[in-house]
Design a protein around this motif. Structure first.
Motif, PDB file in Angstrom:
ATOM      1  N   HIS A  30       0.809  -1.221   0.000  1.00  0.00           N
ATOM      2  CA  HIS A  30       0.000   0.000   0.000  1.00  0.00           C
ATOM      3  C   HIS A  30       0.839   1.266   0.000  1.00  0.00           C
TER       4      HIS A  30
ATOM      5  N   MET B 173      -5.362   5.611   1.449  1.00  0.00           N
ATOM      6  CA  MET B 173      -4.518   4.455   1.278  1.00  0.00           C
ATOM      7  C   MET B 173      -4.920   3.774  -0.020  1.00  0.00           C
TER       8      MET B 173
ATOM      9  N   HIS C 258       3.656   0.874   2.813  1.00  0.00           N
ATOM     10  CA  HIS C 258       3.625  -0.149   3.862  1.00  0.00           C
ATOM     11  C   HIS C 258       3.068  -1.450   3.320  1.00  0.00           C
TER      12      HIS C 258
ATOM     13  N   MET D 260       0.313  -4.273   4.071  1.00  0.00           N
ATOM     14  CA  MET D 260      -0.893  -4.345   4.877  1.00  0.00           C
ATOM     15  C   MET D 260      -1.388  -5.775   4.896  1.00  0.00           C
TER      16      MET D 260
HETATM   17 CU   LIG Z   1      -2.711   0.064   4.012  1.00  0.00          CU
END
Ligand SMILES: [Cu+2]
Length: 184
Positions: free
Chosen positions: A99, A110, A133, A135
Motif C-alpha cells: 500500500h 490508502m 507499507h 498491509m
Molecule cells: Cu494500508
C-alpha cells in the motif's frame, strides 16, 4: 514577586506529571529491553543486490482486522528492482497487500500499488507509517507486541526472502531505534 510565585507553583504542578512519565518510560523489565535492542541491532537481511533493514510491524488493537508492516530496502545493484508481492502464513492473515498512504487534501488515503513498489538501482526505499507499507488483511490472529511475524517478500529480480517483523507498540514509528532516546 508575583511572577516568581506563579512560576514556583507551575513548577510544583509539573513535577508529578514528569515523575509519572519517567515511571512509564522505565516500566519494561531491563532484561527484556536489552534483548529487544539486540534483536533490532541485528535486523538486516540481504537477497541479491537488496539489503532489507529494521523490519517491524505494529501490534494490532482488539478486533483490528488489518496490520501494517514496515522496513527499509536498499538496492545496492545497478539494475532496478520491484517489490511485487508479499505474504504471511495463512494462519496469520488472509493476504498481504503493498500500500501507499498519501494526503488527499486533508484526508489520509490508502491505495494498493497494483504494479508493486519500484526499488530503483542505488535507491533506498522506506516503508513506514504514513507512507508505503505492507498491509496484512484479514488478520486471523492478533499481532502481539514483543513477538515477531514472518513475512515473505517477492522482488521481481532478486527473488523471494522471508524476514521476521519485530512487533512494536500499536503506534510504533520505527524498528525500535526510538527506544535509544529516553524521554522522547
Ligand atoms: Cu494500508
Amino acid at each position: 514577586m508575583k511572577t516568581t510565585t506563579l512560576i514556583a507553583a507551575l513548577g510544583l504542578a509539573l513535577l508529578p506529571a514528569a515523575a509519572a512519565l519517567a515511571d512509564h518510560e522505565h516500566a519494561d523489565p531491563k532484561m527484556e529491553h536489552a534483548e529487544h535492542m539486540a534483536a533490532h541491532a541485528a535486523a538486516s537481511y540481504e537477497i541479491g543486490a537488496l539489503r532489507i533493514e529494521t523490519p517491524f510491524a505494529r501490534a494490532s488493537l482488539p478486533n483490528q482486522p488489518v496490520g501494517g508492516g514496515f522496513f527499509t530496502v536498499t538496492n545496492t545493484g545497478t539494475g532496478d528492482d520491484r517489490l511485487i508481492a508479499a505474504g504471511t502464513s495463512p494462519e496469520q492473515a488472509d493476504r498481504t497487500e503493498i500500500h501507499e498512504m498519501s494526503m488527499d487534501g486533508q484526508v489520509m488515503k490508502m491505495r494498493q500499488l497494483a504494479d508493486g513498489l519500484p526499488i530503483p538501482a542505488g535507491a533506498t526505499v522506506e516503508l513506514k507509517p504514513g507512507g508505503y507499507h505492507l498491509m496484512m488483511m484479514g488478520l486471523k490472529q492478533p499481532l502481539v507486541e514483543g513477538e515477531t511475524v514472518t513475512v515473505w517478500l517477492t522482488f521481481e529480480k532478486a527473488g523471494t526472502i522471508e524476514i521476521p517483523l519485530a512487533i512494536g507498540a500499536p503506534n510504533a514509528k520505527d524498528g525500535g531505534q526510538g527506544h535509544m532516546t529516553h524521554g522522547n
